[in-house]
Design a protein around this motif. Structure first.
Motif, PDB file in Angstrom:
ATOM      1  N   PHE A  36      55.217  71.871  13.553  1.00  0.00           N
ATOM      2  CA  PHE A  36      55.160  73.299  13.224  1.00  0.00           C
ATOM      3  C   PHE A  36      54.427  73.547  11.906  1.00  0.00           C
ATOM      4  CE2 PHE A  36      56.665  77.348  11.672  1.00  0.00           C
ATOM      5  CZ  PHE A  36      56.739  78.135  12.818  1.00  0.00           C
ATOM      6  N   VAL A  37      54.723  72.731  10.908  1.00  0.00           N
ATOM      7  CA  VAL A  37      54.167  72.946   9.570  1.00  0.00           C
ATOM      8  C   VAL A  37      52.640  72.860   9.551  1.00  0.00           C
ATOM      9  CG1 VAL A  37      53.982  71.905   7.275  1.00  0.00           C
ATOM     10  CG2 VAL A  37      56.229  72.373   8.254  1.00  0.00           C
ATOM     11  N   PRO A  38      52.014  71.809  10.105  1.00  0.00           N
ATOM     12  CA  PRO A  38      50.542  71.747  10.049  1.00  0.00           C
ATOM     13  C   PRO A  38      49.852  72.917  10.747  1.00  0.00           C
ATOM     14  CG  PRO A  38      51.461  69.610  10.612  1.00  0.00           C
ATOM     15  CD  PRO A  38      52.582  70.595  10.691  1.00  0.00           C
ATOM     16  N   VAL A  39      50.388  73.355  11.880  1.00  0.00           N
ATOM     17  CA  VAL A  39      49.785  74.491  12.584  1.00  0.00           C
ATOM     18  C   VAL A  39      49.858  75.746  11.724  1.00  0.00           C
ATOM     19  CG1 VAL A  39      49.933  75.970  14.624  1.00  0.00           C
ATOM     20  CG2 VAL A  39      50.308  73.513  14.843  1.00  0.00           C
ATOM     21  N   SER A  40      50.990  75.944  11.070  1.00  0.00           N
ATOM     22  CA  SER A  40      51.161  77.116  10.211  1.00  0.00           C
ATOM     23  C   SER A  40      50.181  77.088   9.037  1.00  0.00           C
ATOM     24  CB  SER A  40      52.601  77.180   9.687  1.00  0.00           C
ATOM     25  OG  SER A  40      53.528  77.271  10.750  1.00  0.00           O
ATOM     26  N   ILE A  41      49.997  75.921   8.438  1.00  0.00           N
ATOM     27  CA  ILE A  41      49.095  75.811   7.285  1.00  0.00           C
ATOM     28  C   ILE A  41      47.643  76.027   7.704  1.00  0.00           C
ATOM     29  CG2 ILE A  41      48.156  74.203   5.580  1.00  0.00           C
ATOM     30  CD1 ILE A  41      50.970  72.989   5.413  1.00  0.00           C
ATOM     31  N   GLY A  42      47.226  75.399   8.783  1.00  0.00           N
ATOM     32  CA  GLY A  42      45.855  75.576   9.254  1.00  0.00           C
ATOM     33  C   GLY A  42      45.548  77.024   9.583  1.00  0.00           C
ATOM     34  N   THR A  43      46.513  77.709  10.170  1.00  0.00           N
ATOM     35  CA  THR A  43      46.325  79.110  10.524  1.00  0.00           C
ATOM     36  C   THR A  43      46.343  80.000   9.282  1.00  0.00           C
ATOM     37  OG1 THR A  43      47.436  78.688  12.638  1.00  0.00           O
ATOM     38  CG2 THR A  43      47.164  80.981  11.982  1.00  0.00           C
ATOM     39  N   ALA A  44      47.248  79.720   8.356  1.00  0.00           N
ATOM     40  CA  ALA A  44      47.318  80.511   7.120  1.00  0.00           C
ATOM     41  C   ALA A  44      46.018  80.378   6.332  1.00  0.00           C
ATOM     42  CB  ALA A  44      48.506  80.055   6.269  1.00  0.00           C
ATOM     43  N   LEU A  45      45.441  79.179   6.297  1.00  0.00           N
ATOM     44  CA  LEU A  45      44.175  78.985   5.600  1.00  0.00           C
ATOM     45  C   LEU A  45      43.046  79.736   6.302  1.00  0.00           C
ATOM     46  CD1 LEU A  45      42.762  77.530   3.270  1.00  0.00           C
ATOM     47  CD2 LEU A  45      42.386  75.595   4.813  1.00  0.00           C
ATOM     48  N   ALA A  46      43.115  79.814   7.624  1.00  0.00           N
ATOM     49  CA  ALA A  46      42.075  80.514   8.385  1.00  0.00           C
ATOM     50  C   ALA A  46      42.064  82.017   8.098  1.00  0.00           C
ATOM     51  CB  ALA A  46      42.272  80.267   9.884  1.00  0.00           C
ATOM     52  N   PHE A  47      43.192  82.567   7.624  1.00  0.00           N
ATOM     53  CA  PHE A  47      43.244  83.986   7.262  1.00  0.00           C
ATOM     54  C   PHE A  47      42.158  84.330   6.250  1.00  0.00           C
ATOM     55  CE2 PHE A  47      47.429  84.630   9.176  1.00  0.00           C
ATOM     56  CZ  PHE A  47      47.396  85.990   9.482  1.00  0.00           C
ATOM     57  N   HIS A  48      41.812  83.369   5.413  1.00  0.00           N
ATOM     58  CA  HIS A  48      40.818  83.604   4.365  1.00  0.00           C
ATOM     59  C   HIS A  48      39.395  83.662   4.913  1.00  0.00           C
ATOM     60  CE1 HIS A  48      43.534  82.897   0.829  1.00  0.00           C
ATOM     61  NE2 HIS A  48      44.243  82.299   1.771  1.00  0.00           N
ATOM     62  N   GLU A  49      39.218  83.252   6.174  1.00  0.00           N
ATOM     63  CA  GLU A  49      37.879  83.137   6.734  1.00  0.00           C
ATOM     64  C   GLU A  49      37.606  84.121   7.866  1.00  0.00           C
ATOM     65  OE1 GLU A  49      35.785  81.072   5.354  1.00  0.00           O
ATOM     66  OE2 GLU A  49      37.245  80.062   4.052  1.00  0.00           O
ATOM     67  N   THR A  50      38.631  84.536   8.600  1.00  0.00           N
ATOM     68  CA  THR A  50      38.380  85.323   9.803  1.00  0.00           C
ATOM     69  C   THR A  50      39.632  86.082  10.216  1.00  0.00           C
ATOM     70  OG1 THR A  50      37.528  85.181  12.072  1.00  0.00           O
ATOM     71  CG2 THR A  50      39.091  83.479  11.373  1.00  0.00           C
ATOM     72  N   ASN A  51      39.511  86.902  11.243  1.00  0.00           N
ATOM     73  CA  ASN A  51      40.670  87.566  11.843  1.00  0.00           C
ATOM     74  C   ASN A  51      41.379  86.579  12.769  1.00  0.00           C
ATOM     75  OD1 ASN A  51      40.140  90.097  10.621  1.00  0.00           O
ATOM     76  ND2 ASN A  51      38.636  90.578  12.216  1.00  0.00           N
TER      77      ASN A  51
END
Length: 312
Positions: A36-51
């Protein structure tokens, strides 16, 4: 006439009152945060790049959880087949040796969860890249060969490395890639402490099981370096993870908000101290749990820090 399952001495009497909690324990829920944790981090970081596409986040999360649960079930099955598990074993689901569930049922359930993960993976590939089919297949193969196959990864000194690489670095990068269509230097660097902490969960498990693993011919890192040195390595892994985050902030790769991860330091200290002077597996269970909780707290705080920095 009693069933063959009930009369086979390898199994306890069938528990006809078993309920859903038996199957839940079989997933080894304390390890699921490593998915769960890695998916959440990868997605949270993607917020900075795209919708963000929520459907892809949910799909990636579900696939990762199914793969992790299936890996745990393969572990349960193959450790039993090799005679490593008993009703007194600590840290296992116990569905086979304590609840009387047939080993094949555990194996088939693991394969079924892999099949569901593959179907979800098709959806992810359709909406991102078919190269992920190859990467996902390698991840599932690693999950199977962790305890399956002629030379299980778990029986070698490379278990921590494999777990950290696939469940830390690779899952974060896939979660980021399916949202953004790219892999950045920041995404790679921010995955490093999570990979280390996922590996720490495996090291803690191997410290707890050191004596039993040695008797059964395993050559884990904890066995090779000895219990005291393994505890020192575990403490070093915690320290490097926190120091790494300071470095990312100092080089302006992430926001100072990501230093929220330092609120998980007390749990890391508890985990390390919990192993010192202990030799019995049951005595080390709190430390093992604290290690997993360190990964969970660190990961969630990192994701929160990334989201705060995006919103602000």
């Amino acid at each position: 006439m009693q069933s063959s399952l009930q009369t086979d001495r390898r199994f306890p009497p069938v528990n006809r009152r078993r309920d859903w909690r038996v199957w839940w324990r079989l997933t080894r829920p304390h390890t699921l945060t490593a998915a769960f944790v890695p998916v959440s981090i990868g997605t949270a970081l993607a917020f900075h790049e795209t919708n963000i596409r929520i459907s892809l986040f949910i799909a990636m999360l579900a696939a990762s959880l199914f793969i992790q649960a299936a890996t745990n079930m393969f572990n349960e099955y193959y450790d039993f087949k090799r005679g490593l598990d008993s009703p007194e074993s600590v840290g296992i689901g116990g569905a086979i040796v304590r609840e009387g569930i047939h080993p094949k049922a555990v194996l088939y359930l693991a394969i079924f969860l892999f099949a569901i993960a593959m179907l979800i993976g098709v959806y992810i590939c359709v909406n991102s890249s078919w190269w992920l089919a190859l990467i996902g297949s390698i991840c599932m193969a690693a999950g199977y060969f962790y305890t399956g196959g002629p030379v299980p990864i778990a029986y070698t000194p490379f278990g921590e490395l494999a777990a950290g690489f696939f469940m830390g670095l690779v899952i974060i990068l896939i979660s980021f890639f399916i949202q953004t269509g790219e892999v950045t230097k920041t995404a790679i660097l921010i995955s490093v402490p999570i990979a280390i902490l996922v590996g720490a969960i495996l090291l803690a498990n191997n410290i707890r099981d050191l004596d039993g693993d040695k008797e059964n011919g395993r050559k884990t890192l904890a066995i090779l370096v000895g219990r005291n040195n393994a505890i020192r390595i575990l403490a070093g892994m915690f320290a490097i993870s926190f120091i790494w985050m300071i470095g990312l902030v100092l080089f302006h790769l992430v926001s100072v908000w990501t230093l929220l991860v330092f609120f998980s330091v007390p749990k890391a200290i508890t985990a390390t101290k919990g192993f010192i002077g202990k030799t019995k597996p049951i005595e080390m269970m709190p430390a093992m749990k604290a290690t997993a909780q360190t990964n969970t707290q660190f990961g969630f705080l990192l994701a929160i820090g990334l989201l705060i920095s995006y919103w602000l």
